[in-house]
Design an enzyme around this catalytic site. Sequence first.
Site, PDB file in Angstrom:
ATOM      1  N   ARG A  55       0.848  -1.199   0.000  1.00 40.85           N
ATOM      2  CA  ARG A  55       0.000   0.000   0.000  1.00 40.85           C
ATOM      3  C   ARG A  55       0.877   1.240   0.000  1.00 40.85           C
ATOM      4  O   ARG A  55       1.489   1.577   1.000  1.00 40.85           O
ATOM      5  CB  ARG A  55      -0.919  -0.002   1.223  1.00 40.85           C
ATOM      6  CG  ARG A  55      -2.009  -1.069   1.175  1.00 40.85           C
ATOM      7  CD  ARG A  55      -2.753  -1.147   2.484  1.00 40.85           C
ATOM      8  NE  ARG A  55      -1.881  -1.622   3.558  1.00 40.85           N
ATOM      9  CZ  ARG A  55      -2.238  -1.684   4.823  1.00 40.85           C
ATOM     10  NH1 ARG A  55      -3.424  -1.252   5.200  1.00 40.85           N
ATOM     11  NH2 ARG A  55      -1.395  -2.147   5.729  1.00 40.85           N
ATOM     12  N   ASP A  57       1.909   5.256  -0.153  1.00 40.62           N
ATOM     13  CA  ASP A  57       1.396   6.486   0.441  1.00 40.62           C
ATOM     14  C   ASP A  57       1.000   7.496  -0.624  1.00 40.62           C
ATOM     15  O   ASP A  57       1.329   7.344  -1.805  1.00 40.62           O
ATOM     16  CB  ASP A  57       2.460   7.119   1.350  1.00 40.62           C
ATOM     17  CG  ASP A  57       2.716   6.312   2.608  1.00 40.62           C
ATOM     18  OD1 ASP A  57       1.818   5.570   3.035  1.00 40.62           O
ATOM     19  OD2 ASP A  57       3.830   6.432   3.162  1.00 40.62           O
ATOM     20  N   TYR A 118      11.908  -0.767  -4.445  1.00 38.05           N
ATOM     21  CA  TYR A 118      11.607   0.630  -4.731  1.00 38.05           C
ATOM     22  C   TYR A 118      12.829   1.333  -5.324  1.00 38.05           C
ATOM     23  O   TYR A 118      13.974   0.921  -5.067  1.00 38.05           O
ATOM     24  CB  TYR A 118      11.224   1.385  -3.454  1.00 38.05           C
ATOM     25  CG  TYR A 118       9.860   1.080  -2.891  1.00 38.05           C
ATOM     26  CD1 TYR A 118       8.761   1.900  -3.171  1.00 38.05           C
ATOM     27  CD2 TYR A 118       9.653  -0.010  -2.054  1.00 38.05           C
ATOM     28  CE1 TYR A 118       7.509   1.641  -2.635  1.00 38.05           C
ATOM     29  CE2 TYR A 118       8.404  -0.286  -1.515  1.00 38.05           C
ATOM     30  CZ  TYR A 118       7.338   0.545  -1.805  1.00 38.05           C
ATOM     31  OH  TYR A 118       6.095   0.279  -1.273  1.00 38.05           O
ATOM     32  N   ARG A 206      11.209   6.097   2.591  1.00 31.30           N
ATOM     33  CA  ARG A 206      11.481   7.539   2.513  1.00 31.30           C
ATOM     34  C   ARG A 206      12.281   8.032   3.711  1.00 31.30           C
ATOM     35  O   ARG A 206      13.036   8.999   3.608  1.00 31.30           O
ATOM     36  CB  ARG A 206      10.164   8.303   2.367  1.00 31.30           C
ATOM     37  CG  ARG A 206       9.513   8.047   1.006  1.00 31.30           C
ATOM     38  CD  ARG A 206       8.396   9.003   0.720  1.00 31.30           C
ATOM     39  NE  ARG A 206       7.210   8.728   1.513  1.00 31.30           N
ATOM     40  CZ  ARG A 206       6.502   9.640   2.154  1.00 31.30           C
ATOM     41  NH1 ARG A 206       6.877  10.912   2.134  1.00 31.30           N
ATOM     42  NH2 ARG A 206       5.432   9.295   2.824  1.00 31.30           N
TER      43      ARG A 206
END
Length: 276
Positions: A55, A57, A118, A206
């Site tokens: 999921r 952001d 990622y 992040r």
Amino acid sequence: MDERTRLRLDVSYDGTDFSGWAAQPTRRTVAGVLVETLDLVLGAGTATGLTVAGRTDAGVHASGQVCHLDLPTEVWRERESALLRRLARLLPTDVRIRAITEVPPEFDARFSATFRRYEYRVTDAPYGAEPLRRHEILAWPKPLDLDALNTAAAGLVGEHDFAAYCRRKENATTLREVTRLDWRRGADGVLVATVQADAFCQAMVRSLVGAMLVVGDGRRPVEWPASLLSRRERSSEVTVAPAHGLTLVAVGYPDGPAEYARRADLTRRLRVPAES
């Protein structure tokens, strides 16, 4: 009960105008748009059990997102040849279903996954990000040292408690295994961090990037990001990097139904995942 068929959907999206993946009543989300379009094409409630690998952001992009859903087998057989093109005509241009594949019922997009990968893009060019790429690249105001970034990254690889880098959720573990974390500078000068792990807790990617960037511009020593791994609470010293530089590029799965089920069972027993 009607026989149902499980389908894997490979999905890409530009996260700029989405409030993340998860459906929310008053916000535009990727899951919300997908369900709305599937209902329009197939009939309300025909597709059930939409489940995503990770999921994302608000503002985070995806080029390799994976989800699954179940359709009545009769409906799937009737629509199989034309469904992808039909959805492409009706979906907004910032989200694409790139492939629809029939998979065994043991396949679980979330729990069967073996890794998520990622990429985070940053430019330290003095003029900032190219206008056509401004939604996927973070403009950093200071020069970044590639060697320093990679030295800092090396200290974060492996299985650790990443509590300092996570937004903690009740009853969710922050133990994760990072199997790859490195930086490269492309021919265009853009720096790309590749981060791969079995799973990620909320805001983890992040936060890791934010910690490494202040090493790359010389404000912190290369040992600093790894030193935070001894903490058991989120560190207020870590700044979460902006969402728009982050893209989910790949999700890995084992081979075969038996391995799908085995991996899903293992994941459920090890943790209550909290993806970000």
